[in-house]
Scaffold this motif. Structure first.
Motif, PDB file in Angstrom:
ATOM      1  N   ASN A  13       0.802  -1.222   0.000  1.00 40.32           N
ATOM      2  CA  ASN A  13       0.000   0.000   0.000  1.00 40.32           C
ATOM      3  C   ASN A  13       0.834   1.272   0.000  1.00 40.32           C
ATOM      4  O   ASN A  13       0.295   2.368  -0.137  1.00 40.32           O
ATOM      5  N   THR A  14       2.147   1.127   0.203  1.00 31.39           N
ATOM      6  CA  THR A  14       3.023   2.301   0.207  1.00 31.39           C
ATOM      7  C   THR A  14       3.614   2.514  -1.183  1.00 31.39           C
ATOM      8  O   THR A  14       3.947   1.558  -1.882  1.00 31.39           O
ATOM      9  N   VAL A  15       3.754   3.778  -1.574  1.00 34.42           N
ATOM     10  CA  VAL A  15       4.368   4.107  -2.862  1.00 34.42           C
ATOM     11  C   VAL A  15       5.820   3.639  -2.881  1.00 34.42           C
ATOM     12  O   VAL A  15       6.298   3.090  -3.880  1.00 34.42           O
ATOM     13  N   SER A  16       6.503   3.829  -1.749  1.00 38.22           N
ATOM     14  CA  SER A  16       7.910   3.429  -1.662  1.00 38.22           C
ATOM     15  C   SER A  16       8.071   1.922  -1.821  1.00 38.22           C
ATOM     16  O   SER A  16       9.002   1.452  -2.481  1.00 38.22           O
ATOM     17  N   GLY A  17       7.154   1.165  -1.218  1.00 38.94           N
ATOM     18  CA  GLY A  17       7.212  -0.287  -1.320  1.00 38.94           C
ATOM     19  C   GLY A  17       7.031  -0.763  -2.749  1.00 38.94           C
ATOM     20  O   GLY A  17       7.807  -1.587  -3.248  1.00 38.94           O
ATOM     21  N   LYS A  69       6.504  13.327  -5.844  1.00 35.75           N
ATOM     22  CA  LYS A  69       7.457  12.927  -4.798  1.00 35.75           C
ATOM     23  C   LYS A  69       8.498  14.007  -4.544  1.00 35.75           C
ATOM     24  O   LYS A  69       9.024  14.118  -3.434  1.00 35.75           O
ATOM     25  N   SER A  70       8.775  14.833  -5.562  1.00 34.41           N
ATOM     26  CA  SER A  70       9.770  15.896  -5.413  1.00 34.41           C
ATOM     27  C   SER A  70       9.340  16.910  -4.349  1.00 34.41           C
ATOM     28  O   SER A  70      10.147  17.359  -3.529  1.00 34.41           O
ATOM     29  N   LEU A 103      14.192  14.355  -8.559  1.00 35.36           N
ATOM     30  CA  LEU A 103      12.849  13.841  -8.823  1.00 35.36           C
ATOM     31  C   LEU A 103      12.034  14.806  -9.692  1.00 35.36           C
ATOM     32  O   LEU A 103      11.260  14.375 -10.546  1.00 35.36           O
ATOM     33  N   PHE A 104      12.227  16.108  -9.476  1.00 35.76           N
ATOM     34  CA  PHE A 104      11.531  17.094 -10.310  1.00 35.76           C
ATOM     35  C   PHE A 104      11.943  16.947 -11.773  1.00 35.76           C
ATOM     36  O   PHE A 104      11.105  16.950 -12.683  1.00 35.76           O
ATOM     37  N   LEU A 105      13.246  16.797 -12.000  1.00 33.58           N
ATOM     38  CA  LEU A 105      13.747  16.596 -13.363  1.00 33.58           C
ATOM     39  C   LEU A 105      13.274  15.251 -13.923  1.00 33.58           C
ATOM     40  O   LEU A 105      13.049  15.112 -15.126  1.00 33.58           O
ATOM     41  N   ASP A 106      13.108  14.278 -13.022  1.00 34.44           N
ATOM     42  CA  ASP A 106      12.588  12.967 -13.407  1.00 34.44           C
ATOM     43  C   ASP A 106      11.156  13.092 -13.936  1.00 34.44           C
ATOM     44  O   ASP A 106      10.765  12.384 -14.867  1.00 34.44           O
ATOM     45  N   HIS A 107      10.379  14.003 -13.337  1.00 36.70           N
ATOM     46  CA  HIS A 107       9.020  14.262 -13.815  1.00 36.70           C
ATOM     47  C   HIS A 107       9.055  14.798 -15.256  1.00 36.70           C
ATOM     48  O   HIS A 107       8.227  14.410 -16.093  1.00 36.70           O
ATOM     49  N   ILE A 108      10.010  15.689 -15.517  1.00 35.42           N
ATOM     50  CA  ILE A 108      10.139  16.273 -16.855  1.00 35.42           C
ATOM     51  C   ILE A 108      10.522  15.200 -17.874  1.00 35.42           C
ATOM     52  O   ILE A 108       9.990  15.163 -18.989  1.00 35.42           O
ATOM     53  N   ILE A 109      11.434  14.311 -17.462  1.00 40.80           N
ATOM     54  CA  ILE A 109      11.848  13.209 -18.341  1.00 40.80           C
ATOM     55  C   ILE A 109      10.651  12.318 -18.661  1.00 40.80           C
ATOM     56  O   ILE A 109      10.473  11.878 -19.809  1.00 40.80           O
ATOM     57  N   TRP A 110       9.809  12.059 -17.649  1.00 43.66           N
ATOM     58  CA  TRP A 110       8.608  11.233 -17.879  1.00 43.66           C
ATOM     59  C   TRP A 110       7.672  11.917 -18.870  1.00 43.66           C
ATOM     60  O   TRP A 110       7.155  11.263 -19.791  1.00 43.66           O
TER      61      TRP A 110
END
Length: 226
Positions: A13-17, A69-70, A103-110
């Protein structure tokens, strides 16, 4: 065993998991695809293509799961200023801020991967890896300081029976140090600071993912920020 189903559900149930499980699969496929590719046999060609597609597909799915997540990581950075030890405080704060930028840059890559925006992804990817590398360097500096505190504790314990300050537990420190050491190879390769074979990236990425899964499953294995 009676608690296992409950823990498994709580973990899922956790995003991290979920992210750590997907990460384990992703790097396992990356390692396997490179290993089979090195065998240079036509009979494995189809498998290599499948594993590479799975690696890329899971990577994109993980980026989607980490949307937002960022901001969470940036908000968590403020908690570092409540840590009394100045070295740990600085390392944790800089690591979390760097992770938030990564993580913010990861959002842009996505967004670029799903063709929502049209930009040159190369400089964004490089900057993302730089922030990831900085975050891991801060983590390793913190690990080195924790090992110093552990060594100081044992030295003082032999010399005097006086109480000491908080001392990091050994097992969580071992696990966190290993996790960071495994992970740092990936951005080093991405930035071309080191040439790391895909099979090594797969193995180290999978091992660090297993450690991450263990620390989420059992909170006592997680390093305490004190």
């Amino acid at each position: 065993m009676s608690n296992f189903p409950k823990k498994a559900i709580a973990f899922g149930n956790t995003v991290s998991g979920r992210d750590k499980l997907c990460r384990l699969l992703q790097y396992s496929f990356r390692g396997l695809s490179d290993l089979l590719d090195r065998l240079d046999s036509s009979e494995y060609a189809v498998l290599v293509k499948k594993f590479k597609r799975l690696d890329a597909g899971i990577s994109t799915a993980r980026k989607l799961m980490r949307i937002g997540k960022s901001l969470e990581m940036l908000y968590a950075a403020k908690d570092a200023f409540y840590i009394e030890n100045l070295v740990i405080q600085t390392c944790v704060a800089l690591s979390r801020i760097s992770s938030a930028c990564f993580l913010f840059l990861d959002h842009i890559i996505w967004l670029r991967r799903v063709k929502a925006i049209k930009i040159d992804i190369t400089p964004v990817s490089r900057l993302s890896n730089q922030f990831w590398l900085l975050s891991l360097v801060m983590n390793l500096i913190r690990n080195a300081h924790d090992w110093y505190r552990i060594q100081q504790y044992h030295t003082q314990k032999q010399a005097t029976a006086k109480p000491t300050d908080f001392v990091p537990e050994t097992l969580p420190t071992i696990l966190d140090t290993a996790k960071n050491a495994f992970d740092i190879l990936i951005p080093l390769n991405g930035l071309q600071y080191a040439k790391v074979p895909g099979v090594v990236q797969g193995a180290t990425g999978a091992l660090s993912s297993i450690i991450g899964i263990l620390t989420i499953w059992n909170n006592h294995l997680k390093l305490q920020n004190k």
